[in-house]
Structure formats: C-alpha cells, structure tokens
Write an enzyme that holds these catalytic residues in place. Structure first.
Site, PDB file in Angstrom:
ATOM      1  N   GLY A 137      45.224  30.212  45.756  1.00 27.33           N
ATOM      2  CA  GLY A 137      46.528  29.559  45.904  1.00 27.33           C
ATOM      3  C   GLY A 137      47.297  29.520  44.594  1.00 27.33           C
ATOM      4  O   GLY A 137      48.131  28.635  44.383  1.00 27.33           O
TER       5      GLY A 137
ATOM      6  N   GLU B 166      39.112  40.991  42.129  1.00 27.06           N
ATOM      7  CA  GLU B 166      40.058  39.929  41.751  1.00 27.06           C
ATOM      8  C   GLU B 166      39.313  38.607  41.836  1.00 27.06           C
ATOM      9  O   GLU B 166      38.648  38.329  42.834  1.00 27.06           O
ATOM     10  CB  GLU B 166      41.270  39.914  42.692  1.00 27.06           C
ATOM     11  CG  GLU B 166      42.267  38.807  42.400  1.00 27.06           C
ATOM     12  CD  GLU B 166      43.359  38.698  43.461  1.00 27.06           C
ATOM     13  OE1 GLU B 166      43.997  39.733  43.769  1.00 27.06           O
ATOM     14  OE2 GLU B 166      43.559  37.592  44.008  1.00 27.06           O
TER      15      GLU B 166
ATOM     16  N   GLU C  78      43.432  42.269  50.134  1.00 26.25           N
ATOM     17  CA  GLU C  78      42.954  41.279  51.094  1.00 26.25           C
ATOM     18  C   GLU C  78      43.435  41.584  52.517  1.00 26.25           C
ATOM     19  O   GLU C  78      44.243  40.847  53.093  1.00 26.25           O
ATOM     20  CB  GLU C  78      43.352  39.868  50.657  1.00 26.25           C
ATOM     21  CG  GLU C  78      42.711  39.482  49.327  1.00 26.25           C
ATOM     22  CD  GLU C  78      42.993  38.043  48.906  1.00 26.25           C
ATOM     23  OE1 GLU C  78      43.727  37.339  49.628  1.00 26.25           O
ATOM     24  OE2 GLU C  78      42.479  37.634  47.844  1.00 26.25           O
TER      25      GLU C  78
ATOM     26  N   ALA D 119      51.130  41.680  40.898  1.00 29.16           N
ATOM     27  CA  ALA D 119      52.300  42.449  41.334  1.00 29.16           C
ATOM     28  C   ALA D 119      53.558  41.600  41.411  1.00 29.16           C
ATOM     29  O   ALA D 119      54.661  42.144  41.493  1.00 29.16           O
ATOM     30  CB  ALA D 119      52.013  43.091  42.691  1.00 29.16           C
TER      31      ALA D 119
END
Length: 554
Positions: free
Chosen positions: A351, A345, A226, A61
């Site tokens: 990170g 995902e 998440e 996104a």
C-alpha cells in the site's frame, strides 16, 4: 553464478546461567558479565552462494506518470547514491507499468522549460554528462513531485488508473541512468494490452524493443506486475496458463533480435501466495517456466495502512517471510527443478509503505532480516521497493536525500561477501528471538580473502552481548554499529541514522561520507546496543571457506 548465502539465528538470552566469559568487546571497549548468546561457527565450508547483485533496487513506474519527472534521474545526487549500490539490478516497474503505452515521437514536452537533452532528432544516447540535471531544475522538479504524489495515492486507493503514454525520452533517461550508475536495467512491459481472445497484444512491446535495439540499449525485460490483481485494477482476469504463453511469446520476440536473444526475462511477478495467486503461479510454470531466467514474486510483511511500530519489531512478523518463501520455492521446484527464484519487488509494508515507519530507522530491522532470511532460504536476488518513487518505503526521500535503509544497504554492499558460513547459537532456554545474526565471508573488494562479516540485530530495548569463540580469537575486529539519531523507542521513528555515533549525511551532491568502522580492543564478546543494527568484520579470521574461489552451490 556467485551467490551470497546467509545463516539465520533467532535467539535472545536474558539469563546465561552456568556460562563464564571474561569480558565483552563493543565499539566503546567496555566490559561486562556473561554473554547473552554464544555462537559456534564453522569456518571450513560454504553453505550457499547468491547472485553478486543479490541486493537490488527498483524505480517505481509512477515516476513516469508525468514524463517530466523522469528528469529527476539526472540529479547528480541520485546518480551518486545509485553508484554506491552496485553491482545490482535496477527494475523499472510496478502497478503503473501495466497502464503505460509506448508512444514514439521525436520531440519533447512543449513549453516545458526543460533542456533538450540528446535532441529530438538524434539517435545517439545521452552521455553521462548530458544526463546531469541543473540544480535549479532539480529543486523545481522535487517540489512538483511532492505535490503530485497525493494524486498517485488517490489512484491507488480508488484503484482507478489512467493510461500513461511514454516516449523515447523515458527510455533514454532510464537506460542512461542505469548505464552511468553501473546498474543492470530491467524494464517492465505492459501485460494488460490484450487481444479479443485475451492473449497478450505484443505490438506495442515490439515497437519498444525495436527502438531500444536501434539505440543498442542492453537491458532485460519483465512482462506485467502482480497479475493476481488485474481484475481489481482493470477488470481483466488472466489465468496462469495464458500468462505463461504470453511470456513464451515475448521470449520468441526477443530471440529474433541478436541484441536481446540472450537478455534476461523475468516473471511473473505474482503477489505472495494467497488463494488464486498460487493457481496463477502454478499455471504460469506449466507453460512459461522455460521462457524466464528466474521466477519472480513479491513480498510485503504488513498492510501499510494499519500496521504499528510493534509489527516492525515482532519476530513472528519477520519469520512470516519463511512460510511464504518456502511455499513459492516448493511450487517452483516441483514444476521446474533448478529454476532460480527472486523477490522481484519487496519492502516492509504494502500500500505504498507505512508513513512514519517504512521511511524511518525501525524499517531497517525488516530490511536486514529479509536480506538474511531470503538468502538462507535460497532466493537469488531481492529487489528493494523502492529506490525512488511514490510511497513511504523509499531509500531516498522526496528531497533526494538518503534515508536510514539506504545507508544500511550501502554498508551491506561494502561489507558482505557472496558466501555464507555455518553457525549455531546457544543460549538459556525460554527466551524470545530478538537477536538475529548472520555470518558471511567478507566482501573481497573491501577485505582480504579469509575475513568474515557478522551481521547482527538487536530488536530489544536492552543491550545484549554475543560470544563467538572461533571468531573472537582474532584480535582485529572492525565494528559498524547503526543506531537511531535519538535513543530509546522515540528514536525508532527517526529519519536519520548514526554510524558509530556519527550522523550519516552526504558531504555534497557527489560525495558520500567515509563509512569507516571502529577498531575494537581484544575481548571475547561483541556488545549490541539496544535497538541497533551492526556489522562486525573479523579481518584476521583466516576462514578456510573464504580463502577459496567458489562456483555455483545451488
């Protein structure tokens, strides 16, 4: 639903006392002594199947953090690369989806210099031809995107995210890109829009669904990304029970639409089990399991900011996926038996990936092993983060050129079919686990029924040989051996890959190279070069299990 299932070996034999084999078969046709691994296979029965879209991809996104970057999806190169990954899902989501707000308007960005596309007042979706981006604009946007990524990285490091407004323009381009590429779109909705009682505020999502329905956009949905990290990212805590109620509310909204009442809804996209993340998943399943078509979770092996080359080649790191997957599967089956589970995902390092590792040849070992082990454990779909977007774990670089993991993914799509066969491996005791193998029926779009594909990895700095008597009795084998552009450990950092000795690159923006195998001479073994990934297709195996059509083997 058809599913691919893979069977995993964890073996490497440095000695082969007592074994007598006449010779090796490798893509150079050379011969040597006894094999390192002897595999016994059963070609009579299929163990498991996964979804034909098992290998799927995401668009982060972050690409919509400035709406002009969505024009990159009009690149002829990007569309060509995406088409080669079908069938598959295209998930649009990630951290920033929970900071995105749909803001309808009937005009495009002022003074942008960008083409008007489908026009500000038209209700017709852009055609595939209209989607195509001029070369001058592609060059300009890729340069601006490269300069913009440090801004996104800073937001990630500080966990300070700004609200992003997106218009019909983003939705139009996403849907057109997925539709023209042949991928099934999953759109991630913002779950951080909350009411005073901390339930989900669905009004913005309703506006978006109404717009998509007015355009007749067939698509699937997710809600939130998440949720275990909401407190760190936004100071909001949502427990699993409430999250399940939020999904139930979304399902009710979808049921009001003839277009979306049968569309897919997936979630909760929770991070891999750790502390309260398990509690969120358990709570969600109690109230929301019936609302979703598949339960989704995320997995990364290591922290991209402190990992190393050794981690990417460490069998124990690769094996850690099994521990997390089994924990999730047990939780889901306990509360909602039969519910399918996806990796919604996933990539090598969280990170944003590990710079110089996640975007190089060595990342292929984690990626191919994840596909193999994930399917073996019962995951139905694995969504690779990221096809295009910020970070270092992408399949396509900032210049929109394919990276090594892209070529690995395309070969998987072309060569690997939906069925997995049983196999046992025998080797000298006390050896490490740096050869990993998987056996499938071959993709029937590329080969006749009965053919099988052996996926192989050698994480060692020495070449190894594999003997599979039930397979090598066939005289016809096609080898697809992937190696780094440069030999040895240095080559593991390469952003280019060789297939059977030739560096892979696009012929032009609309043409991929011929990904052809090398026909091997008759022999009794396969040879894996050091630090290599390989697909061996036994075209004349005539496997009984692969000559039949299969239903659901859940």
């Amino acid at each position: 639903m058809t599913r691919v299932v893979l069977l995993l070996f964890w073996v490497l034999c440095d000695r082969t006392d007592g074994l007598h084999i006449r010779g090796d078969r490798d893509f150079n046709g050379t011969l040597s002594g006894a094999p390192d691994v002897v595999a016994d296979v059963d070609l009579s029965a299929v163990i498991r199947l996964v979804d034909p879209r098992f290998l799927s991809v995401t668009i982060d996104a972050s690409l919509a953090s400035e709406e002009k970057f969505m024009y990159l999806l009009g690149s002829p190169k990007i569309r060509t690369l995406a088409k080669a990954l079908t069938p598959g899902f295209l998930r649009f989501g990630g951290t920033r989806q929970d900071f995105m707000v749909f803001t309808p308007r009937r005009s495009h960005l002022p003074d942008s210099g960008f083409p008007a596309g489908n026009g500000s007042n038209s209700l017709s979706a852009p055609s595939c031809d209209e989607l195509e981006l001029p070369s001058w604009l592609e060059e300009r946007l890729t340069e601006e995107w490269t300069r913009h990524q440090p801004v996104l990285l800073k937001e990630d490091l500080q966990r300070k995210y700004r609200r992003v407004k997106f218009t019909e323009f983003t939705v139009d381009l996403l849907h057109a890109f997925a539709n023209c590429s042949g991928l099934d779109l999953i759109f991630g909705l913002n779950a951080l829009l909350r009411t005073a009682d901390n339930s989900w505020n669905s009004s913005n999502a309703r506006s978006l669904l109404q717009y998509c329905q007015s355009r007749r956009y067939r698509m699937n949905w997710e809600l939130g990304n998440e949720p275990n990290s909401y407190e760190k990212k936004a100071g909001v805590r949502v427990d699993g029970v409430q999250l399940g109620l939020d999904f139930t509310r979304l399902r009710e909204m979808m049921s009001e639409s003839k277009l979306y009442q049968d569309a897919g809804l997936y979630g909760p996209d929770v991070g891999q089990p750790r502390e309260h993340r398990v509690d969120i998943l358990e709570g969600f399943l109690k109230t929301g399991a019936e609302a979703v078509d598949a339960c989704t979770w995320h997995h990364y092996y290591v922290n991209g900011r402190d990992t190393s080359l050794d981690d990417f080649l460490d069998p124990e790191v690769l094996d850690s996926l099994a521990v997390k997957t089994k924990e999730v599967m047990e939780k889901v089956q306990l509360v909602s038996p039969g519910k399918t589970v996806w990796l919604g995902e996933t990539s090598s390092a969280y990170g944003g990936g590990a710079l110089g590792l996640s975007d190089t040849f060595v990342a292929g070992f984690m990626w191919l092993d994840k596909l193999g082990l994930g399917a073996t454990l019962g995951l139905d779909v694995v969504m690779r983060q990221v096809f295009v977007g910020s970070g270092s774990y992408h399949l396509v670089d900032d210049e929109l050129d394919p990276l090594p993991d892209y070529w690995l993914s395309v070969l998987y799509k072309r060569l690997v079919g939906p069925e997995v066969l049983k196999v046992e491996a025998f080797c000298a005791p006390g050896r490490s686990r740096r050869v990993r193998l998987y056996l499938h029926c071959s993709n029937t779009n590329s080969y006749s029924r009965g053919a099988v594909t052996l996926m192989s990895m050698n994480l060692s700095e020495k070449p190894v040989s594999v003997s599979a008597p039930a397979l090598v009795s066939s005289s016809t084998v096609e080898a697809f051996v992937l190696q780094a552009e440069r030999p040895g450990e240095e080559g593991l950092y390469s952003r280019s890959v060789k297939l059977n000795g030739d560096v892979l690159k696009m012929v032009d923006d609309k043409t991929l190279p011929d990904l052809t195998g090398t026909r091997l001479p008759p022999a009794e073994r396969l040879r894996l070069p050091a630090f290599s990934l390989a697909f061996f297709v036994f075209t004349d195996a005539r496997a009984a299990a692969c000559r039949r059509r299969h239903g659901d083997l859940r």
